[in-house]
Structures are given as C-alpha cells and as structure tokens.
Design an enzyme around this catalytic site. Structure first.
Site, PDB file in Angstrom:
ATOM      1  N   MET A  20       0.813  -0.937  -0.122  1.00 34.14           N
ATOM      2  CA  MET A  20       0.027  -0.126   0.129  1.00 34.14           C
ATOM      3  C   MET A  20       0.802   1.195   0.125  1.00 34.14           C
ATOM      4  O   MET A  20       1.970   1.525   0.682  1.00 34.14           O
ATOM      5  CB  MET A  20      -0.957   0.014   1.193  1.00 34.14           C
ATOM      6  N   ASP A  22      -0.222   5.644  -1.207  1.00 35.45           N
ATOM      7  CA  ASP A  22      -0.837   6.927  -0.737  1.00 35.45           C
ATOM      8  C   ASP A  22      -2.303   6.712  -0.297  1.00 35.45           C
ATOM      9  O   ASP A  22      -2.974   5.647  -1.171  1.00 35.45           O
ATOM     10  CB  ASP A  22      -1.074   7.823  -2.163  1.00 35.45           C
ATOM     11  N   PHE A  83      -2.949   5.507 -10.696  1.00 35.19           N
ATOM     12  CA  PHE A  83      -2.260   6.411  -9.889  1.00 35.19           C
ATOM     13  C   PHE A  83      -3.218   7.257  -8.752  1.00 35.19           C
ATOM     14  O   PHE A  83      -4.406   7.104  -8.986  1.00 35.19           O
ATOM     15  CB  PHE A  83      -1.260   7.291 -10.631  1.00 35.19           C
ATOM     16  N   SER A  84      -2.710   8.100  -8.055  1.00 33.14           N
ATOM     17  CA  SER A  84      -3.514   8.728  -6.804  1.00 33.14           C
ATOM     18  C   SER A  84      -4.502   9.779  -7.574  1.00 33.14           C
ATOM     19  O   SER A  84      -4.515  10.090  -8.538  1.00 33.14           O
ATOM     20  CB  SER A  84      -2.536   9.359  -6.047  1.00 33.14           C
ATOM     21  N   ASP A 149      -2.109  13.084  -9.709  1.00 35.54           N
ATOM     22  CA  ASP A 149      -2.732  13.255  -8.677  1.00 35.54           C
ATOM     23  C   ASP A 149      -4.075  14.340  -8.410  1.00 35.54           C
ATOM     24  O   ASP A 149      -3.777  15.216  -7.423  1.00 35.54           O
ATOM     25  CB  ASP A 149      -1.616  13.513  -7.464  1.00 35.54           C
ATOM     26  N   GLU A 201       3.962  16.344  -5.513  1.00 35.07           N
ATOM     27  CA  GLU A 201       2.974  15.132  -5.848  1.00 35.07           C
ATOM     28  C   GLU A 201       1.754  15.479  -4.945  1.00 35.07           C
ATOM     29  O   GLU A 201       1.826  16.348  -3.971  1.00 35.07           O
ATOM     30  CB  GLU A 201       3.410  13.928  -5.440  1.00 35.07           C
ATOM     31  N   TRP A 290       9.545   7.088   0.627  1.00 41.14           N
ATOM     32  CA  TRP A 290       9.934   6.185  -0.549  1.00 41.14           C
ATOM     33  C   TRP A 290      11.242   5.844  -0.404  1.00 41.14           C
ATOM     34  O   TRP A 290      11.804   4.998  -1.088  1.00 41.14           O
ATOM     35  CB  TRP A 290       9.564   7.205  -1.906  1.00 41.14           C
TER      36      TRP A 290
HETATM   37  C1  FRU Z   1       3.203   9.456  -4.314  1.00 41.40           C
HETATM   38  C2  FRU Z   1       3.012   8.944  -5.770  1.00 41.40           C
HETATM   39  C3  FRU Z   1       2.057   9.755  -6.687  1.00 41.40           C
HETATM   40  C4  FRU Z   1       1.542   8.787  -7.739  1.00 41.40           C
HETATM   41  C5  FRU Z   1       1.559   7.321  -6.779  1.00 41.40           C
HETATM   42  C6  FRU Z   1       1.987   6.082  -7.313  1.00 41.40           C
HETATM   43  O1  FRU Z   1       3.470   8.797  -3.423  1.00 41.40           O
HETATM   44  O2  FRU Z   1       4.269   8.877  -6.457  1.00 41.40           O
HETATM   45  O3  FRU Z   1       2.336  10.804  -7.161  1.00 41.40           O
HETATM   46  O4  FRU Z   1       0.090   9.095  -8.274  1.00 41.40           O
HETATM   47  O5  FRU Z   1       2.626   7.578  -5.673  1.00 41.40           O
HETATM   48  O6  FRU Z   1       1.655   4.966  -6.892  1.00 41.40           O
END
Ligand code: FRU
Length: 500
Positions: A20, A22, A83-84, A149, A201, A290
């Site tokens: 898991m 975001d 993605f997010s 995002d 992000e 990260w």
């Molecule tokens: C942030 C991110 C977002 C992206 C997602 C990918 O942690 O890098 O920018 O949408 O995670 O999993």
C-alpha cells in the site's frame, strides 16, 4: 491485547496483505468514510498499481473491502496504472454517470504508463463497492509525462468542480474547473514555491476558519514533495493563503519559505476528506517514506496509514496563521474500549539524572498525554516509549529547551538496519517562548509500528514508524534531553500523565 503478527497496528489502517502507498479517494458518503489507497493486488512491493478500498464509521475502525487479486479500480497491464486521485459524490449527477435518484460516486485518478500521465474517471452506483471505468477516458490529457494526483471538490461559490493537480517535474500545481467532471478548463498555476528539490505530488486545497471564526476563511494548499523532504525522502508541506475561485495566492510570498505539515519522516501523500458531515477537515497520510517503503520489515502487508487528524488554523501574534492538527476524537474512545486506562492523572517529579517508569505491559496501542515543566534550570526532558525499563533503548521524544527543539529519536527504537536511511533523529523547532506558561503539552499516539507526537496545540506533529522488539514495553520519563542526564540541573515535572 498482543497482536499475533509483529508490528500489525491496532488503530491504524493496514491492508490484510500486500503493498500500500498513498491514500486516495477520501470521501464521506451515506454514513461511511471511504479510504481508497494505492494498492498492488499481487505483491508486497510497488507495482501493478490499482486502488484498494476500506470503509469506516468513525475514521478509526476500518473494514477492508478489497484484497489480493480484487482491487476496487484495477490496473490494466502496462497500459494503465491507476495512480493517486480523489473521489466525489456527484450529487446533481452533473456527469450523467448516474441518475438523479442514484447519484454516482466518481473517482478521478491518474492513468499512468511509462510515457504519459492523464486524468481519468471511474464511477460507482453502489457506494463504492463496484466500479466502472468511464469509456471516454482520459478526460484531461495534456500530453504530459509527469502530470498526476488530481484532487477534485465541488466549489460552491462558482458552482463548478475544481481540480488541483501536480505538474510534478515543473514543481507546479495547476487548477482546472469543470461543469461535469468530463470537460476541464485550466484556471491558473501555483509554484514553484517552498520545498522544490523533489517532485510536487498529491496536492490538496481546502478552506478553514481562522480561530474558528467562519467569517475569516483562509485556504490551505498542501503540496507533497519527494525527494527533498525535511528529513530526507518524502515530506508534506503547506501554504496558507487565499483562493478566489481561480487562483491561489500564498500569504507568504517568499518563494523559499517552507512550512512542513509534519516534522517526522513518515507522513506522506497527505490529503483530506471531502464531504465531512460536520464541516470539519480531516487529513490522513501514508506512514512511510519512499526511501525505504519497499524494505520495511512487515509481512504479509507493507505500510500503514497515519491516524486521521482534525485540522484547524490558529492566528499568531505576528499576524500569521499556523496549521494545527490533532488525532480524531474517535481515537480516544476506541482506545478506552480496547484497553483499561494504564494511568489516569499522575504527577511525577523527576530530578536531574533520574527517570520514572510509568507503564509497563503489552498494551497494543496507547495514547499518552503529559504536561512537562522544567524546574530550577533544567533544560530538557525525554519521554521514551516502547522502551527497555532501564531506559537503555526505545523511541525517544526529546525536548531540548536550549536548542528550542522537539525531536523523535528512533536510533535505538528496535529494527533499524533494513535501510541506512531509517535510523535518525527527526526534530521540529519549538521555541521555549512559544509555549504557553512555559509548559510543554504532549500527546503521543503509540501503536505497534508507529509513534505520532503532537505538541504546542498541534502546531508541531512528528510522525515516525518504528519496529520495536516485543520486550520493549515500558514508558520511561527522564529528566534530561538529548545528551542524557549528565550535567543536567534542576528537575522535571511530568504532570497530568494519562495513558489510555
Ligand atoms: C506519491 C506517488 C504519486 C503517484 C503514486 C503512485 O507517493 O508517487 O505521485 O500517483 O504515488 O503510486
């Protein structure tokens, strides 16, 4: 209550299994708080990114609705990673994806592949239980590689949808509007400002009253950055300013001024819920970084969410405003239900060089509240949690009044060697003069795998994950700050100590 899986939290959301990152699609609808999240439905490392889904009646007790091989919104091979993004209830069915009788829940996410990122829709007609991707996807495509995002909300004054979305490499947040979630028109851009070393992000924009005065609204723009965060790797920053329906203007025009949302190393991709029935603003962050998120020593899941936090704005004497946060109220009542209070209102006076052990036991999660005063020249105090009784190891919450700093020291917190980026001391500025009556009031939420510290009325938050040995169960209150007790003067009063 001792958990059977090491580090499995009691009051923080984790998926039963797998990877898991975001939080996504935070929306309140029909009596439920929805938490979607970046989820790998086949493995415990990043990849195959899809949306997972959990719901809660109170933001603390979560029911996971998805799982292995069964995400809410699935990835599609290499062509589309999900993605997010965010989710809304399209109450007036502006999108036409539902009916007036059954308005749709619409997710706005980034369709990502190796060459392009664009914004897409999926909709649900059954409270988020099943999802259909919109056939007209993507709905916002600027032929960009790093464009992601989307955070969408209904903007009442202009009666249209508003999107904040990151141009990650350009360190910009772009705003768009739409009448129907399908056609988007660019309004303005913000940035680069603040912390710009890493990519922008997961932006978020929301209004809050200053000092609770609904006549004095300010807008908060949250911009997550990775890398280049305060403690290395990922961090969340925020700007306070005004938004006129088109453009966000920060109060502080110094392009280098940075305000961190959290001073720990593990509060990222922080975003807020839309549609809270009480009009409040609740935020949650991914409790990882990260730098080492794919290496953390848990199984069969990887990574947890923070405790959701209630956000507010408080004015400062110099005319500025600070963003405050505190754990959601349901946390304390949940802890009351699951555990006997360990300590209710003790006052302990500890002289220089001394320490007191106030709690010992396998307590699962607990909330510790304490008011710390430095007496007769004492300059520091330390609260050790998940500690050895002799104080030789544990996670330190260290107040150094001379330095004007509050820090979490996790160098001796337990397992730390899975990544060179993990051990460390994560400090927040806390000038002595800023404390009302010179007392430091601390609220600390300790769970199996994390420590979240709130101080100075919530102006300072420090979130760190930890992986302690099972034997480390004590809470140790020590007179003396970072350098240990040697050379310390005076004594420290730990008053109103409550552990629930
Ligand atoms: C942030 C991110 C977002 C992206 C997602 C990918 O942690 O890098 O920018 O949408 O995670 O999993």
């Amino acid at each position: 209550m001792c958990p059977s899986e090491p580090f499995r939290p009691h009051v923080h959301f984790t998926p039963r299994a797998l990877w898991m990152n975001d939080p996504n699609g935070l929306v309140y609808a029909a009596g439920e708080w929805h938490l979607f999240y970046q989820f790998n439905p086949v493995s415990d490392v990043p990849g195959n990114i899809s949306w997972g889904h959990a719901v809660s009646p109170d933001l603390v007790r979560w029911t996971e609705l998805t799982g292995e091989g069964n995400p809410a919104i699935p990835y599609d091979g290499d062509t589309e990673l999900i993605f997010s993004g965010s989710a809304v209830v399209d109450q007036d069915n502006t999108s036409g994806l539902g009916t007036p009788e059954n308005p749709p829940m619409v997710a706005i996410y980034t369709s990502a592949n190796a060459t392009k990122q664009a914004q897409s829709l999926a909709f649900s007609l059954d409270n988020g239980r099943s999802w259909t991707k919109y056939e007209g996807n993507p709905v916002l495509d600027e032929e960009q590689k790093e464009f992601r995002d989307p955070k969408v909300q209904w903007h009442t004054p202009t009666r249209r949808w508003l999107m904040a979305v990151a141009l990650a490499d350009d360190r910009k947040v772009r705003f768009y509007s739409s009448p129907d979630l399908k056609e988007w028109t660019q309004l303005s851009e913000f940035g680069p400002m603040g912390a710009v070393e890493g990519q922008y992000e997961c932006p978020d924009l929301f209004p809050l009253p200053v000092d609770g005065d609904l006549e004095r609204l300010k807008w908060v723009l949250v911009v997550n950055v990775n890398p280049g965060g305060l403690q290395g790797g990922s961090s969340a920053q925020y700007f306070v300013g005004d938004f006129d329906g088109e453009r966000f203007v920060a109060d502080d025009q110094d392009p280098k001024a940075v305000r961190w949302l959290d001073y720990g190393k593990d509060y990222y991709a922080a975003v807020s819920w839309v549609g809270a029935p009480d009009g409040k603003r609740y935020m949650i962050g991914w409790m990882s970084n990260w730098q080492y998120a794919a290496k953390t020593p848990t199984s069969p899941w990887r990574n947890a969410m923070s405790v959701p936090r209630v956000m507010s704005l408080r004015s400062r004497p110099d005319g500025g405003v600070d963003l405050l946060q505190e754990p959601v109220p349901a946390l304390a009542s949940t802890l009351h239900r699951t555990a006997e209070p360990i300590m209710t209102a003790a006052t302990l006076n500890v002289s220089a060089g001394g320490a007191a052990v106030v709690a010992n036991g396998c307590d699962g999660a607990f909330l510790l509240e304490v008011t710390v005063s430095l007496v007769d020249g004492a300059t520091g105090a330390t609260v050790l949690v998940r500690a050895a009784e002799d104080g030789s190891s544990g996670t330190g919450i260290v107040w150094d009044s001379e330095k004007g700093e509050l820090a979490v020291d996790r160098r001796k917190s337990g397992l730390v060697d899975f990544s060179a980026d993990f051990p460390g001391v994560h400090g927040a500025p806390l000038p002595y003069a800023s404390l009302a009556d010179g007392k430091l009031r601390l609220t600390v939420l300790v769970d199996e795998g994390s420590v979240e510290v709130f101080a100075d009325g919530g102006r300072v938050a420090i979130t760190d994950i930890v992986f302690p040995d099972k034997e480390r169960k004590a809470v140790v209150l020590r007179a003396g700050g970072a350098g240990g007790a040697e050379g310390e003067r005076g004594s420290v009063v730990f008053a109103d100590v409550r552990v629930v």
